[in-house]
Design a protein around this motif. Structure first.
Motif, PDB file in Angstrom:
ATOM      1  N   THR A 210      48.114  12.890  38.201  1.00 57.03           N
ATOM      2  CA  THR A 210      47.388  14.041  38.040  1.00 57.03           C
ATOM      3  C   THR A 210      45.913  13.725  37.689  1.00 57.03           C
ATOM      4  O   THR A 210      44.874  14.504  37.609  1.00 57.03           O
ATOM      5  N   LYS A 211      45.523  12.175  37.318  1.00 57.93           N
ATOM      6  CA  LYS A 211      44.330  12.013  36.829  1.00 57.93           C
ATOM      7  C   LYS A 211      43.301  12.312  37.843  1.00 57.93           C
ATOM      8  O   LYS A 211      41.781  12.641  37.338  1.00 57.93           O
ATOM      9  N   SER A 212      43.383  12.375  39.060  1.00 54.72           N
ATOM     10  CA  SER A 212      42.240  12.900  40.075  1.00 54.72           C
ATOM     11  C   SER A 212      41.790  14.145  40.053  1.00 54.72           C
ATOM     12  O   SER A 212      40.957  14.619  40.672  1.00 54.72           O
ATOM     13  N   SER A 213      42.648  15.083  39.101  1.00 52.24           N
ATOM     14  CA  SER A 213      42.348  16.485  39.308  1.00 52.24           C
ATOM     15  C   SER A 213      41.752  16.719  38.078  1.00 52.24           C
ATOM     16  O   SER A 213      41.706  17.957  37.620  1.00 52.24           O
ATOM     17  N   ILE A 214      41.188  15.972  37.124  1.00 49.87           N
ATOM     18  CA  ILE A 214      40.679  16.198  35.843  1.00 49.87           C
ATOM     19  C   ILE A 214      39.228  15.974  36.016  1.00 49.87           C
ATOM     20  O   ILE A 214      38.712  14.982  36.411  1.00 49.87           O
ATOM     21  N   TYR A 215      38.491  17.077  35.665  1.00 51.08           N
ATOM     22  CA  TYR A 215      37.099  17.083  35.951  1.00 51.08           C
ATOM     23  C   TYR A 215      36.203  17.266  34.426  1.00 51.08           C
ATOM     24  O   TYR A 215      36.826  17.681  33.456  1.00 51.08           O
ATOM     25  N   THR A 216      34.843  17.021  34.633  1.00 51.08           N
ATOM     26  CA  THR A 216      34.024  17.754  33.427  1.00 51.08           C
ATOM     27  C   THR A 216      33.420  19.190  33.975  1.00 51.08           C
ATOM     28  O   THR A 216      33.704  19.583  34.926  1.00 51.08           O
ATOM     29  N   ILE A 217      32.798  19.677  32.962  1.00 55.51           N
ATOM     30  CA  ILE A 217      32.304  20.997  33.110  1.00 55.51           C
ATOM     31  C   ILE A 217      31.107  20.883  34.157  1.00 55.51           C
ATOM     32  O   ILE A 217      31.367  21.816  35.057  1.00 55.51           O
ATOM     33  N   ASP A 218      30.420  19.839  34.459  1.00 59.37           N
ATOM     34  CA  ASP A 218      29.536  19.753  35.245  1.00 59.37           C
ATOM     35  C   ASP A 218      30.176  19.328  36.657  1.00 59.37           C
ATOM     36  O   ASP A 218      29.685  19.955  38.021  1.00 59.37           O
ATOM     37  N   THR A 219      31.328  18.847  36.814  1.00 58.79           N
ATOM     38  CA  THR A 219      31.638  18.388  38.377  1.00 58.79           C
ATOM     39  C   THR A 219      32.877  19.286  38.605  1.00 58.79           C
ATOM     40  O   THR A 219      33.342  19.075  39.859  1.00 58.79           O
ATOM     41  N   VAL A 220      33.458  19.949  37.874  1.00 56.01           N
ATOM     42  CA  VAL A 220      34.559  20.970  38.243  1.00 56.01           C
ATOM     43  C   VAL A 220      34.323  21.874  39.557  1.00 56.01           C
ATOM     44  O   VAL A 220      33.180  22.469  39.668  1.00 56.01           O
ATOM     45  N   PRO A 221      35.253  21.891  40.418  1.00 58.00           N
ATOM     46  CA  PRO A 221      35.007  22.913  41.485  1.00 58.00           C
ATOM     47  C   PRO A 221      35.221  24.260  41.059  1.00 58.00           C
ATOM     48  O   PRO A 221      35.700  24.661  39.829  1.00 58.00           O
ATOM     49  N   LEU A 222      34.379  25.212  41.931  1.00 58.02           N
ATOM     50  CA  LEU A 222      34.501  26.577  41.506  1.00 58.02           C
ATOM     51  C   LEU A 222      36.102  27.362  41.543  1.00 58.02           C
ATOM     52  O   LEU A 222      36.677  26.903  42.589  1.00 58.02           O
ATOM     53  N   ASN A 223      36.266  28.323  40.703  1.00 62.22           N
ATOM     54  CA  ASN A 223      37.606  29.034  40.663  1.00 62.22           C
ATOM     55  C   ASN A 223      37.532  30.213  40.176  1.00 62.22           C
ATOM     56  O   ASN A 223      36.648  30.518  39.367  1.00 62.22           O
ATOM     57  N   ASN A 224      38.240  31.308  40.671  1.00 66.54           N
ATOM     58  CA  ASN A 224      38.158  32.514  39.893  1.00 66.54           C
ATOM     59  C   ASN A 224      38.762  32.523  38.558  1.00 66.54           C
ATOM     60  O   ASN A 224      38.060  33.234  37.557  1.00 66.54           O
ATOM     61  N   VAL A 225      39.661  31.751  38.129  1.00 65.07           N
ATOM     62  CA  VAL A 225      40.177  31.881  36.887  1.00 65.07           C
ATOM     63  C   VAL A 225      40.391  30.570  36.254  1.00 65.07           C
ATOM     64  O   VAL A 225      40.841  29.530  36.634  1.00 65.07           O
ATOM     65  N   ALA A 226      40.321  30.640  34.684  1.00 64.49           N
ATOM     66  CA  ALA A 226      40.556  29.725  33.902  1.00 64.49           C
ATOM     67  C   ALA A 226      41.718  30.020  33.021  1.00 64.49           C
ATOM     68  O   ALA A 226      41.915  31.169  32.615  1.00 64.49           O
ATOM     69  N   LEU A 227      42.886  29.112  32.915  1.00 63.02           N
ATOM     70  CA  LEU A 227      43.668  29.150  31.938  1.00 63.02           C
ATOM     71  C   LEU A 227      43.389  28.175  30.657  1.00 63.02           C
ATOM     72  O   LEU A 227      43.664  27.059  30.850  1.00 63.02           O
ATOM     73  N   VAL A 228      43.440  29.096  29.807  1.00 59.61           N
ATOM     74  CA  VAL A 228      43.045  28.151  28.278  1.00 59.61           C
ATOM     75  C   VAL A 228      44.214  28.184  27.257  1.00 59.61           C
ATOM     76  O   VAL A 228      44.834  29.120  27.211  1.00 59.61           O
ATOM     77  N   LEU A 229      44.760  27.023  27.337  1.00 53.93           N
ATOM     78  CA  LEU A 229      45.818  26.802  26.534  1.00 53.93           C
ATOM     79  C   LEU A 229      45.930  26.770  25.353  1.00 53.93           C
ATOM     80  O   LEU A 229      44.855  26.317  24.685  1.00 53.93           O
ATOM     81  N   GLY A 230      46.666  27.427  24.449  1.00 45.63           N
ATOM     82  CA  GLY A 230      46.683  27.848  23.173  1.00 45.63           C
ATOM     83  C   GLY A 230      46.672  26.662  22.217  1.00 45.63           C
ATOM     84  O   GLY A 230      47.648  25.796  22.472  1.00 45.63           O
ATOM     85  N   THR A 231      46.245  26.818  20.975  1.00 51.62           N
ATOM     86  CA  THR A 231      46.395  25.886  19.912  1.00 51.62           C
ATOM     87  C   THR A 231      45.957  26.592  18.542  1.00 51.62           C
ATOM     88  O   THR A 231      45.342  27.750  18.833  1.00 51.62           O
ATOM     89  N   SER A 232      46.265  26.214  17.582  1.00 54.97           N
ATOM     90  CA  SER A 232      46.071  26.746  16.460  1.00 54.97           C
ATOM     91  C   SER A 232      44.726  26.901  16.071  1.00 54.97           C
ATOM     92  O   SER A 232      43.813  25.613  16.283  1.00 54.97           O
ATOM     93  N   LYS A 233      44.113  27.812  15.307  1.00 50.83           N
ATOM     94  CA  LYS A 233      42.639  27.933  15.142  1.00 50.83           C
ATOM     95  C   LYS A 233      42.520  27.031  13.935  1.00 50.83           C
ATOM     96  O   LYS A 233      41.086  26.710  13.817  1.00 50.83           O
ATOM     97  N   ARG A 234      43.364  26.886  12.972  1.00 48.00           N
ATOM     98  CA  ARG A 234      43.119  25.874  12.029  1.00 48.00           C
ATOM     99  C   ARG A 234      44.177  24.711  11.822  1.00 48.00           C
ATOM    100  O   ARG A 234      45.135  25.124  12.181  1.00 48.00           O
ATOM    101  N   THR A 235      43.792  23.811  11.144  1.00 50.27           N
ATOM    102  CA  THR A 235      44.678  22.717  11.010  1.00 50.27           C
ATOM    103  C   THR A 235      45.907  23.115   9.779  1.00 50.27           C
ATOM    104  O   THR A 235      45.525  24.026   9.198  1.00 50.27           O
TER     105      THR A 235
END
Length: 216
Positions: free
Chosen positions: A34-59
């Protein structure tokens, strides 16, 4: 038939070695595939949708969770830079006092992301649930996953298993993740392999298809 203590100890040693090699092997598989499919904000290709995975707002100490902050900032930057058009925030809402999607919606609103460009997935109880629901409920087979780099590998591995055209953006700002979390993720990658290839687990909840209001 009695087993001598020496034989019992040798068996324990071999089982331990086998387990360690299995964990190591599955982690190498998950990362290398999977490592070849990880990008930075600057290099990521365009997509219609982002999936943001959840985590707790606070520790657990009640402090702001930097993983949450990094994911929100990254998702907002992708939207503002027109790298994505719509955002799915997927997480747990186990009680009325703990609701990851609502917290993410509010945080993204504070970052000037319009509410109509955000869809909430309240049944993202695990990474597997979030990824599979993205394609089977929200109808998105091509997606940009937003999470920390250590989590990107497992998320993409699950997406690839379900034949999704997924890429990921690392939301890291360079801070340490800690030994306990690193060990947890190592074990979670092994569990992901077992979930997919042995146990064949599915999301706890699916439901009817939801059409996203994606702007043209």
């Amino acid at each position: 038939m009695k087993i001598s203590l020496a034989k019992f100890l040798r068996l324990g040693v071999w089982l331990s070695i086998t387990l360690i090699l299995f964990v190591l092997g599955t982690n190498i598989w998950v990362v290398q595939s999977t490592k070849s499919s990880i990008y930075t904000i600057d290099t990521v290709p365009l997509n219609n949708v982002a999936l943001v995975l959840g985590t707790s707002k606070r520790t657990v100490e009640g402090k702001p969770n930097r993983f949450f902050v990094e994911r929100m900032n990254t998702a907002a930057s992708l939207h503002l830079d027109q790298k994505i058009k719509h955002i799915i925030v997927s997480g747990d809402n186990r009680t009325k006092y703990y609701n990851e999607p609502r917290d993410m919606l509010q945080a993204l609103g504070d970052l000037d992301i319009p509410e109509e460009d955000i869809s909430l997935d309240f049944a993202g109880l695990r990474t597997l649930d979030s990824v599979v629901r993205c394609t089977e409920v929200f109808g998105q087979n091509k997606v940009t996953i937003v999470t920390q780099e250590f989590h990107c590998y497992r998320s993409l591995f699950i997406a690839q298993y379900f034949e999704m055209e997924a890429v990921a953006v690392s939301a890291d700002n360079g801070g340490p993740i800690g030994n306990a979390l690193a060990l947890r993720e190592v074990l979670a990658r092994t569990m992901a392999v077992l979930d997919l290839y042995v146990l064949q687990r599915k999301p706890k909840y699916l439901g009817e298809e939801i059409i996203l209001p994606i702007k043209s």
